[in-house]
Write a protein that holds these residues in place. Structure first.
Motif, short mmCIF file in Angstrom:
data_model
loop_
_atom_site.label_atom_id
_atom_site.label_comp_id
_atom_site.label_asym_id
_atom_site.label_seq_id
_atom_site.Cartn_x
_atom_site.Cartn_y
_atom_site.Cartn_z
N THR A 1 0.83 -1.14 -0.06
CA THR A 1 -0.03 -0.16 -0.03
C THR A 1 0.89 1.32 0.17
O THR A 1 0.69 2.32 -0.81
CB THR A 1 -1.10 0.14 1.01
N GLU A 2 1.90 1.38 0.91
CA GLU A 2 2.68 2.79 1.01
C GLU A 2 3.61 2.87 0.11
O GLU A 2 4.07 3.91 -0.43
CB GLU A 2 3.05 2.48 2.58
N GLY B 1 1.60 1.59 -3.62
CA GLY B 1 0.26 2.27 -3.98
C GLY B 1 -1.00 1.47 -4.16
O GLY B 1 -1.81 2.23 -4.57
N LEU B 2 -1.01 0.25 -3.79
CA LEU B 2 -2.22 -0.34 -3.81
C LEU B 2 -3.06 -0.27 -2.80
O LEU B 2 -2.47 0.20 -1.61
CB LEU B 2 -2.07 -1.71 -4.08
N LYS B 3 -4.27 -0.33 -2.76
CA LYS B 3 -5.13 -0.19 -1.82
C LYS B 3 -5.58 -1.36 -1.32
O LYS B 3 -5.88 -2.47 -2.04
CB LYS B 3 -6.78 0.36 -2.49
N ILE C 1 -8.44 -3.60 0.19
CA ILE C 1 -9.76 -3.85 -0.13
C ILE C 1 -10.45 -4.67 0.64
O ILE C 1 -11.63 -4.62 1.10
CB ILE C 1 -10.10 -4.52 -1.80
N LEU D 1 -5.60 -7.00 -2.07
CA LEU D 1 -5.09 -5.47 -2.54
C LEU D 1 -5.34 -5.30 -4.06
O LEU D 1 -5.10 -6.16 -4.98
CB LEU D 1 -3.71 -5.21 -1.99
N VAL E 1 -6.70 -2.13 -7.23
CA VAL E 1 -6.99 -0.50 -7.77
C VAL E 1 -8.23 -0.46 -8.26
O VAL E 1 -8.64 -1.45 -8.78
CB VAL E 1 -5.88 -0.06 -8.72
N ASN E 2 -8.74 0.56 -7.84
CA ASN E 2 -10.29 0.76 -8.32
C ASN E 2 -10.91 -0.30 -8.06
O ASN E 2 -11.87 -0.74 -8.65
CB ASN E 2 -10.46 1.10 -9.84
N GLU E 3 -11.09 -0.90 -6.80
CA GLU E 3 -11.81 -2.22 -6.33
C GLU E 3 -11.55 -3.36 -7.22
O GLU E 3 -12.09 -4.14 -6.84
CB GLU E 3 -13.40 -1.73 -6.33
#
Length: 124
Positions: free
Chosen positions: A23-24, A27-29, A31, A46, A48-50
């Motif tokens: 994530t840090e 840059g993935l989110k 989920i 994890l 991007v854009n869900e």
């Protein structure tokens, strides 16, 4: 019928450290994260854009070699030269000492927190 790749699973030794890296640094989110009690392991998803790209798996007690985790995951990026320098500044272990150019794009490999091979690829 196959419609695409759902995600890539990676065995990790420390879920919190791996989530922080993906994530840090990448840059993935995050989920979703939960315990899979029938195995038992902890899972984190994890992307991007869900859209899930990576599944982290912690607590697996079976035998897995470094090569057996996954050969590598390639992430699509833009501004690959900038990404290369940024990862070096973050102290990320770089597998490749330079960016390689192919007829269809550019790439380089680096390491995740469990020494998994990761790739950034920029299409032409």
């Amino acid at each position: 019928m196959i419609t695409g790749i759902e995600h890539t699973g990676i065995m990790v030794s420390n879920m919190d450290d791996s989530i922080a890296f993906y994530t840090e640094v990448l840059g993935l989110k995050l989920i979703d994260r939960f315990d899979h009690t029938s195995v038992p392991v902890e899972l984190a998803f994890l992307g991007v854009n869900e859209k899930v790209l990576v599944e982290l798996i912690a607590g697996y007690t079976g035998e897995v070699t470094n090569e057996g985790k996954v050969h590598h995951i390639a992430f699509s990026v833009t501004n690959i030269e900038e990404k290369y320098e940024w990862l070096k500044e973050k102290g990320v272990g770089m597998k490749d000492k330079e960016i390689t150019e192919l007829p269809n794009g550019k790439y380089f490999f680096f390491y995740g927190p469990d020494e998994e091979s990761l790739e950034f690829f920029e299409s032409k």
